[in-house]
Every structure is written in C-alpha cells, then in structure tokens.
Design a protein around this motif. Sequence first.
Motif, mmCIF file in Angstrom:
data_model
loop_
_atom_site.group_PDB
_atom_site.id
_atom_site.type_symbol
_atom_site.label_atom_id
_atom_site.label_comp_id
_atom_site.label_asym_id
_atom_site.label_seq_id
_atom_site.Cartn_x
_atom_site.Cartn_y
_atom_site.Cartn_z
ATOM 1 N N ASP A 98 0.822 -1.205 0.000
ATOM 2 C CA ASP A 98 0.000 0.000 0.000
ATOM 3 C C ASP A 98 0.855 1.254 0.000
ATOM 4 O O ASP A 98 0.507 2.242 -0.640
ATOM 5 C CB ASP A 98 -0.938 0.015 1.201
ATOM 6 C CG ASP A 98 -2.055 -1.009 1.062
ATOM 7 O OD1 ASP A 98 -2.380 -1.345 -0.096
ATOM 8 O OD2 ASP A 98 -2.577 -1.455 2.088
ATOM 9 N N THR A 99 1.987 1.218 0.696
ATOM 10 C CA THR A 99 2.885 2.368 0.718
ATOM 11 C C THR A 99 3.463 2.621 -0.662
ATOM 12 O O THR A 99 3.554 3.772 -1.107
ATOM 13 C CB THR A 99 4.017 2.131 1.735
ATOM 14 O OG1 THR A 99 3.453 1.842 3.003
ATOM 15 C CG2 THR A 99 4.908 3.345 1.850
ATOM 16 N N ILE A 100 3.810 1.570 -1.353
ATOM 17 C CA ILE A 100 4.356 1.711 -2.704
ATOM 18 C C ILE A 100 3.311 2.303 -3.638
ATOM 19 O O ILE A 100 3.616 3.202 -4.432
ATOM 20 C CB ILE A 100 4.866 0.348 -3.227
ATOM 21 C CG1 ILE A 100 6.077 -0.102 -2.409
ATOM 22 C CG2 ILE A 100 5.208 0.428 -4.699
ATOM 23 C CD1 ILE A 100 6.540 -1.502 -2.711
ATOM 24 N N ASN A 101 2.070 1.834 -3.529
ATOM 25 C CA ASN A 101 0.998 2.379 -4.372
ATOM 26 C C ASN A 101 0.758 3.849 -4.074
ATOM 27 O O ASN A 101 0.505 4.644 -4.981
ATOM 28 C CB ASN A 101 -0.287 1.583 -4.188
ATOM 29 C CG ASN A 101 -0.251 0.270 -4.932
ATOM 30 O OD1 ASN A 101 0.403 0.159 -5.956
ATOM 31 N ND2 ASN A 101 -0.935 -0.709 -4.412
ATOM 32 N N MET A 102 0.835 4.232 -2.799
ATOM 33 C CA MET A 102 0.645 5.631 -2.445
ATOM 34 C C MET A 102 1.763 6.494 -3.025
ATOM 35 O O MET A 102 1.512 7.568 -3.569
ATOM 36 C CB MET A 102 0.601 5.801 -0.922
ATOM 37 C CG MET A 102 0.294 7.211 -0.480
ATOM 38 S SD MET A 102 0.260 7.402 1.295
ATOM 39 C CE MET A 102 1.996 7.238 1.684
ATOM 40 N N ASN A 134 1.157 6.904 -6.689
ATOM 41 C CA ASN A 134 0.088 7.882 -6.939
ATOM 42 C C ASN A 134 0.601 9.307 -6.788
ATOM 43 O O ASN A 134 0.256 10.172 -7.595
ATOM 44 C CB ASN A 134 -1.076 7.646 -5.979
ATOM 45 C CG ASN A 134 -1.879 6.427 -6.335
ATOM 46 O OD1 ASN A 134 -1.833 5.949 -7.462
ATOM 47 N ND2 ASN A 134 -2.601 5.907 -5.378
ATOM 48 N N VAL A 135 1.412 9.557 -5.773
ATOM 49 C CA VAL A 135 1.971 10.898 -5.580
ATOM 50 C C VAL A 135 2.865 11.278 -6.751
ATOM 51 O O VAL A 135 2.801 12.403 -7.255
ATOM 52 C CB VAL A 135 2.728 10.988 -4.234
ATOM 53 C CG1 VAL A 135 3.526 12.266 -4.129
ATOM 54 C CG2 VAL A 135 1.758 10.869 -3.076
ATOM 55 N N ILE A 136 3.681 10.347 -7.219
ATOM 56 C CA ILE A 136 4.546 10.604 -8.372
ATOM 57 C C ILE A 136 3.710 10.919 -9.602
ATOM 58 O O ILE A 136 3.998 11.865 -10.344
ATOM 59 C CB ILE A 136 5.492 9.410 -8.630
ATOM 60 C CG1 ILE A 136 6.530 9.300 -7.509
ATOM 61 C CG2 ILE A 136 6.187 9.540 -9.982
ATOM 62 C CD1 ILE A 136 7.348 8.023 -7.550
ATOM 63 N N LEU A 142 -2.107 11.533 -19.221
ATOM 64 C CA LEU A 142 -0.689 11.167 -19.265
ATOM 65 C C LEU A 142 -0.169 10.777 -17.884
ATOM 66 O O LEU A 142 0.636 9.844 -17.762
ATOM 67 C CB LEU A 142 0.135 12.317 -19.839
ATOM 68 C CG LEU A 142 0.025 12.522 -21.342
ATOM 69 C CD1 LEU A 142 0.752 13.789 -21.769
ATOM 70 C CD2 LEU A 142 0.583 11.328 -22.083
ATOM 71 N N ALA A 143 -0.624 11.458 -16.848
ATOM 72 C CA ALA A 143 -0.209 11.104 -15.487
ATOM 73 C C ALA A 143 -0.698 9.707 -15.112
ATOM 74 O O ALA A 143 0.023 8.936 -14.478
ATOM 75 C CB ALA A 143 -0.728 12.140 -14.498
ATOM 76 N N VAL A 144 -1.919 9.361 -15.519
ATOM 77 C CA VAL A 144 -2.448 8.018 -15.248
ATOM 78 C C VAL A 144 -1.626 6.967 -15.980
ATOM 79 O O VAL A 144 -1.312 5.903 -15.435
ATOM 80 C CB VAL A 144 -3.939 7.943 -15.639
ATOM 81 C CG1 VAL A 144 -4.438 6.517 -15.655
ATOM 82 C CG2 VAL A 144 -4.767 8.798 -14.701
ATOM 83 N N ILE A 145 -1.250 7.268 -17.205
ATOM 84 C CA ILE A 145 -0.419 6.332 -17.976
ATOM 85 C C ILE A 145 0.941 6.160 -17.317
ATOM 86 O O ILE A 145 1.455 5.035 -17.212
ATOM 87 C CB ILE A 145 -0.292 6.811 -19.440
ATOM 88 C CG1 ILE A 145 -1.639 6.669 -20.141
ATOM 89 C CG2 ILE A 145 0.798 6.040 -20.178
ATOM 90 C CD1 ILE A 145 -1.702 7.313 -21.509
ATOM 91 N N VAL A 146 1.539 7.262 -16.852
ATOM 92 C CA VAL A 146 2.831 7.181 -16.163
ATOM 93 C C VAL A 146 2.690 6.347 -14.890
ATOM 94 O O VAL A 146 3.530 5.487 -14.607
ATOM 95 C CB VAL A 146 3.379 8.596 -15.856
ATOM 96 C CG1 VAL A 146 4.528 8.543 -14.867
ATOM 97 C CG2 VAL A 146 3.816 9.279 -17.130
ATOM 98 N N GLY A 147 1.632 6.588 -14.106
ATOM 99 C CA GLY A 147 1.406 5.801 -12.897
ATOM 100 C C GLY A 147 1.224 4.322 -13.199
ATOM 101 O O GLY A 147 1.763 3.462 -12.496
ATOM 102 N N GLY A 148 0.482 4.012 -14.240
ATOM 103 C CA GLY A 148 0.305 2.616 -14.642
ATOM 104 C C GLY A 148 1.600 1.982 -15.091
ATOM 105 O O GLY A 148 1.884 0.817 -14.790
#
Length: 61
Positions: free
Chosen positions: A2-6, A9-11, A46-52
């Motif tokens: 969960d910490t990694i996912n958070m 998301n911030v990135i 683009l941010a969603v794509i980068v996060g994915g």
Amino acid sequence: MDTINMIINVIAILVGLGLYMGVMNSSWGKKHQEYMYAIMLGTILLAVIVGGFIRWLVILR
C-alpha cells in the motif's frame, strides 16, 4: 504494497501537475488558454499512464 501504491500515486500526480504547468506556461499554452480544460484532461491522462507504467515496472520486479 500500500505504501508503494501511495508513492506511485503521488509521483503520478506530480507528473501531471508538472506537465500541466509546463504546457500552460509555454507560449503555446498562453495562446491557447481557451483549451485549458482539454489540456488539463490530457495531462491527467498522461499522469495516469505514467502511474500505470510505474506500477507495471514494480510488478515485474
């Protein structure tokens, strides 16, 4: 995990904000301010794509 996912998301949010600010502060962005919402949606996409992509890299590790 969960910490990694958070952190991912911030990135992704910071990437989207940076892209939006970069486009809107450019000469093209200043000339095309009437497309501000479309530009915002594009940078969010683009941010969603980068996060994915970052999540995909973490899963492969």
